[in-house]
Enzyme design. Structure first.
Site, mmCIF file in Angstrom:
data_model
loop_
_atom_site.group_PDB
_atom_site.id
_atom_site.type_symbol
_atom_site.label_atom_id
_atom_site.label_comp_id
_atom_site.label_asym_id
_atom_site.label_seq_id
_atom_site.Cartn_x
_atom_site.Cartn_y
_atom_site.Cartn_z
ATOM 1 N N TYR A 110 0.696 -1.253 -0.086
ATOM 2 C CA TYR A 110 0.039 -0.089 0.084
ATOM 3 C C TYR A 110 0.774 1.212 -0.116
ATOM 4 C CZ TYR A 110 -4.622 -2.295 0.752
ATOM 5 O OH TYR A 110 -5.771 -3.084 0.444
ATOM 6 N N GLU A 133 -6.655 4.180 10.567
ATOM 7 C CA GLU A 133 -6.604 5.346 10.086
ATOM 8 C C GLU A 133 -5.767 5.059 8.469
ATOM 9 O OE1 GLU A 133 -4.859 5.380 13.004
ATOM 10 O OE2 GLU A 133 -6.689 5.660 13.971
#
Length: 184
Positions: A110, A133
């Site tokens: 990611y 988050e």
């Protein structure tokens, strides 16, 4: 403090319920990896997301947070808009021992796509699903895959027990399930 290896993580997960459900080997084929690794545990993101929106021209205030700042999404994929942010939670439920502090790092798969994961440390004797988050720092929409790896937890064992644990302080995020919004 010492970082704890795979065999310790396995023993604590299977014998003491430190991670539930626990995936004993790293799953990699066709997915963003998750499960036990050499010195950590790659957790999965659940299929519930809260995506920031500015429909009401809101101001983000951690002391007076409005749930109206989010749009809820549930499904196998979450699309985070460009330069935006989402909250999610782990599939796994964690129970942290009194002499352990857990830190979290994002997955390189990611990160190399401009997606940054942040999680504050899991304190001694905290338990719950972890609210994650996720920031999309790119000018393009970003896809997050539910049920696949999102971050890696590293377990640091202290030389002795802490004097005051998260449970002793009756921390406000103790036992959380699902996405927890800011609390005062």
């Amino acid at each position: 403090m010492s970082i704890m290896p795979d065999h310790w993580i396995r023993q604590m997960a299977t014998g003491h319920g430190m991670i539930e459900p626990f995936v004993e080997t790293q799953k990699r084929d066709g997915v963003i990896s998750y499960g036990l690794s050499s010195y950590g545990y790659d957790a999965r993101v659940a299929d519930e997301f809260k995506i920031f929106t500015n429909v009401d021209s809101a101001v983000v205030d951690p002391k007076a947070f409005s749930p109206a700042s989010f749009v809820d999404r549930k499904g196998p994929v979450c699309i985070i808009p460009p330069n935006s942010f989402a909250l999610a939670h782990t599939v796994e439920y964690f129970r942290i021992p009194r002499n352990v502090l857990v830190i979290c790092l994002g997955k390189s798969t990611y990160a190399r796509c401009g997606i940054i994961v942040n999680v504050t440390p899991l304190e001694p004797e905290w338990e719950g699903q972890v609210t994650i988050e996720i920031s999309n720092t790119t000018p393009l929409p970003a896809r997050i895959y539910a049920g696949e790896g999102i971050c890696q937890f590293l377990f640091l064992r202290g030389d002795s027990d802490c004097e005051t644990s998260y449970a002793d302080k009756a921390g406000k995020y103790m036992g959380q399930r699902g996405v927890s919004l800011p609390r005062m």
